[in-house]
Motif scaffolding. Structure first.
Motif, mmCIF file in Angstrom:
data_model
loop_
_atom_site.group_PDB
_atom_site.id
_atom_site.type_symbol
_atom_site.label_atom_id
_atom_site.label_comp_id
_atom_site.label_asym_id
_atom_site.label_seq_id
_atom_site.Cartn_x
_atom_site.Cartn_y
_atom_site.Cartn_z
ATOM 1 N N ALA A 284 17.874 4.294 -12.943
ATOM 2 C CA ALA A 284 17.131 4.286 -11.682
ATOM 3 C C ALA A 284 15.824 3.499 -11.795
ATOM 4 O O ALA A 284 15.225 3.159 -10.770
ATOM 5 C CB ALA A 284 16.835 5.719 -11.245
ATOM 6 N N ARG A 285 15.374 3.185 -13.021
ATOM 7 C CA ARG A 285 14.069 2.555 -13.218
ATOM 8 C C ARG A 285 14.134 1.194 -13.917
ATOM 9 O O ARG A 285 13.450 0.259 -13.521
ATOM 10 C CB ARG A 285 13.163 3.477 -14.050
ATOM 11 N N LEU A 286 14.930 1.096 -14.970
ATOM 12 C CA LEU A 286 14.869 -0.086 -15.820
ATOM 13 C C LEU A 286 15.280 -1.382 -15.129
ATOM 14 O O LEU A 286 14.620 -2.412 -15.329
ATOM 15 C CB LEU A 286 15.724 0.134 -17.079
ATOM 16 N N PRO A 287 16.366 -1.420 -14.326
ATOM 17 C CA PRO A 287 16.722 -2.703 -13.698
ATOM 18 C C PRO A 287 15.620 -3.264 -12.806
ATOM 19 O O PRO A 287 15.408 -4.478 -12.760
ATOM 20 C CB PRO A 287 17.976 -2.360 -12.885
ATOM 21 N N GLY A 288 14.897 -2.385 -12.097
ATOM 22 C CA GLY A 288 13.817 -2.858 -11.241
ATOM 23 C C GLY A 288 12.609 -3.329 -12.017
ATOM 24 O O GLY A 288 11.762 -4.056 -11.491
ATOM 25 N N ARG A 289 12.519 -2.943 -13.280
ATOM 26 C CA ARG A 289 11.369 -3.339 -14.100
ATOM 27 C C ARG A 289 11.672 -4.555 -14.966
ATOM 28 O O ARG A 289 10.851 -5.461 -15.109
ATOM 29 C CB ARG A 289 10.945 -2.171 -14.988
ATOM 30 N N PHE A 290 12.870 -4.589 -15.572
ATOM 31 C CA PHE A 290 13.194 -5.659 -16.516
ATOM 32 C C PHE A 290 14.242 -6.641 -15.989
ATOM 33 O O PHE A 290 14.487 -7.663 -16.633
ATOM 34 C CB PHE A 290 13.696 -5.059 -17.832
ATOM 35 N N GLY A 291 14.857 -6.325 -14.878
ATOM 36 C CA GLY A 291 15.906 -7.189 -14.355
ATOM 37 C C GLY A 291 17.282 -6.619 -14.635
ATOM 38 O O GLY A 291 17.531 -6.047 -15.709
ATOM 39 N N HIS A 292 18.178 -6.759 -13.658
ATOM 40 C CA HIS A 292 19.520 -6.182 -13.801
ATOM 41 C C HIS A 292 20.312 -6.854 -14.916
ATOM 42 O O HIS A 292 21.039 -6.191 -15.662
ATOM 43 C CB HIS A 292 20.272 -6.309 -12.473
ATOM 44 N N GLY A 293 20.188 -8.174 -15.056
ATOM 45 C CA GLY A 293 20.934 -8.870 -16.084
ATOM 46 C C GLY A 293 20.505 -8.474 -17.489
ATOM 47 O O GLY A 293 21.350 -8.225 -18.362
ATOM 48 N N ALA A 294 19.201 -8.385 -17.711
ATOM 49 C CA ALA A 294 18.705 -8.000 -19.040
ATOM 50 C C ALA A 294 19.151 -6.596 -19.413
ATOM 51 O O ALA A 294 19.539 -6.334 -20.558
ATOM 52 C CB ALA A 294 17.180 -8.097 -19.060
ATOM 53 N N VAL A 295 19.117 -5.686 -18.446
ATOM 54 C CA VAL A 295 19.536 -4.303 -18.715
ATOM 55 C C VAL A 295 21.034 -4.252 -19.013
ATOM 56 O O VAL A 295 21.469 -3.567 -19.948
ATOM 57 C CB VAL A 295 19.182 -3.396 -17.519
ATOM 58 N N LEU A 296 21.824 -4.982 -18.232
ATOM 59 C CA LEU A 296 23.269 -4.976 -18.446
ATOM 60 C C LEU A 296 23.634 -5.431 -19.853
ATOM 61 O O LEU A 296 24.362 -4.747 -20.582
ATOM 62 C CB LEU A 296 23.950 -5.888 -17.423
#
Length: 426
Positions: A284-296
């Motif tokens: 709920a937090r990381l994609p909005g902070r680091f980007g969806h691609g980086a998190v994936l």
């Protein structure tokens, strides 16, 4: 948390229909995962089923994923998801309730239990496609990640609690009573989802609706032509195939090479659940902070790559069990981060009129290779030994993050793209 994200999250939980969907999906998943344990135990303890019969029962319950996923996607895109979920909940409650009554009366045989397992599995395919599609029609695009995080978190909790609850009910009470408990969960889901009142944003029909077969083909073509969705499909297939091979070798390696008891094996596997819960919260937090691609990519590489540590384990249970708990916890965190983020990406880049078919196509592609992966894992362990077979299968899991890293998925930023127009029906 940014003010806009905090406001979106608060607005999500103030939505009565979303709360009803969340509760209904939670208890439905609890009923589904309880029944996955209850029905096999019913066969073994009440009907004295042998190993071959038990294998047939499990296969029959899993077959609907292959047979019905694509059809479910085509149909759900045309129906109101609330109606689909209510009908499937009612059907599963009736099926398990009938099995419970027949079991208490002593008139339930294995053929009837096979019918119940197939019915519950088939209706679950439709429910799962429908609830994923329902979220897109219920919330705004900027709420999808948080909505998926909440729904997938409850599913993870059901995966932890459902099997344990089912086993406890069978042990303390009886298999028929445990089946009745599963029916109660589906009935509670029915009552909750039935209270949803908001009209759904159904896609506008254009011309005469095409036949189901054509709609299935449209879904397959749409996934094949979209680079992001095609990558998700290929990565899912690679993961499911390799993970099935890993689990076959893994369940041989732990008792035979590490000499762990059944209780220790179960404890190690259970650590995936708490990790998945944490992964849902982080998603709920990381994609909005680091980007969806980086998190994936990073979550997939971490969660899948951690299994490479397992073949290196040696020593007594006091050493290996804590290490296995850590491995499975990390795998749960990474895996759930990927699941939630991929679902949000998939829902965002897919037009409303294709949601069900795209979800079903990806499910079909991924789960379709799992039985073959299980066979390959057994062959690897038989030819090279469980330790080497597990190492090879675990290395294969890294193909999934590699595919994502080499695709446009890796370049997705903090904001997700707008969906394209759906292809016209007709």
């Amino acid at each position: 948390m940014p003010d806009s994200s905090r406001a979106a999250s608060a607005g999500l939980w103030r939505d009565g229909d979303f709360r009803r969907l969340w509760f209904g999906q939670t208890v439905s998943q609890l009923g589904e995962h309880t029944s996955l344990v209850v029905l096999p135990l019913f066969a073994v303890l009440t009907l004295d089923a042998g190993a071959g019969q038990l294998g047939a029962l499990r296969a029959v319950g899993q077959t609907p994923v292959l047979l019905l996923s694509l059809l479910a996607g085509a149909w759900v895109d045309r129906w109101r998801t609330r109606t689909v979920m209510v009908l499937t909940d009612a059907g599963r409650a009736l099926a398990l309730g009938a099995a419970a009554v027949a079991g208490l009366l002593g008139v339930l045989g294995l053929p009837a239990l096979l019918v119940v397992a197939f019915a519950v599995g088939a209706l679950s395919v439709f429910f799962d496609v429908a609830y994923q599609t329902s979220l897109v029609r219920l919330v705004t695009r900027d709420q999808l990640v948080r909505g998926n995080s909440a729904l997938e978190g409850s599913r993870s909790a059901a995966q932890i609690g459902g099997p344990a609850l089912g086993g406890a009910l069978v042990s303390v009470l009886s298999a028929p009573v445990a089946a009745a408990a599963g029916a109660v969960f589906f009935a509670l889901s029915f009552l909750s989802i039935r209270r949803m009142r908001r009209p759904e944003r159904l896609p506008e029909p254009s011309g005469t609706p095409p036949r189901v077969r054509r709609r299935v083909v449209e879904g397959l073509r749409f996934v094949a032509r979209d680079t992001s969705l095609r990558t998700v499909c290929l990565a899912s297939a690679a993961f499911q195939f390799s993970f099935a091979a890993v689990m076959t070798a893994y369940l041989l390696f732990l008792p035979r090479d590490l000499h762990l008891s059944g209780t220790a094996v179960g404890l190690a596997l259970a650590a995936t659940g708490p990790g998945a819960l944490l992964g849902s919260l982080l998603a709920a937090r990381l994609p909005g902070r680091f980007g969806h691609g980086a998190v994936l990519v990073s979550a997939a590489a971490l969660g899948d790559g951690v299994f490479l540590c397992v073949p290196a384990l040696h020593g007594p249970p006091a050493v290996t069990v804590p290490a296995l708990l850590a491995v499975n916890f990390v795998f749960g965190v990474g895996g759930q981060l990927v699941n939630v983020t991929v679902m949000a990406v998939r829902q965002t880049v897919t037009p409303d009129g294709m949601q069900g078919r795209v979800a079903a196509t990806i499910t079909f592609a991924g789960m379709g290779l799992a039985p073959l992966g299980s066979l390959v894992g057994g062959v690897l362990a038989g030819v090279w030994g469980a330790r080497t077979g597990l190492l090879v299968a675990a290395a294969g899991m890294l193909l999934s993050p590699a595919l994502m890293a080499l695709s446009p998925l890796a370049r997705l930023g903090r904001a997700l793209p707008s969906p394209p127009r759906a292809p016209a029906d007709g």
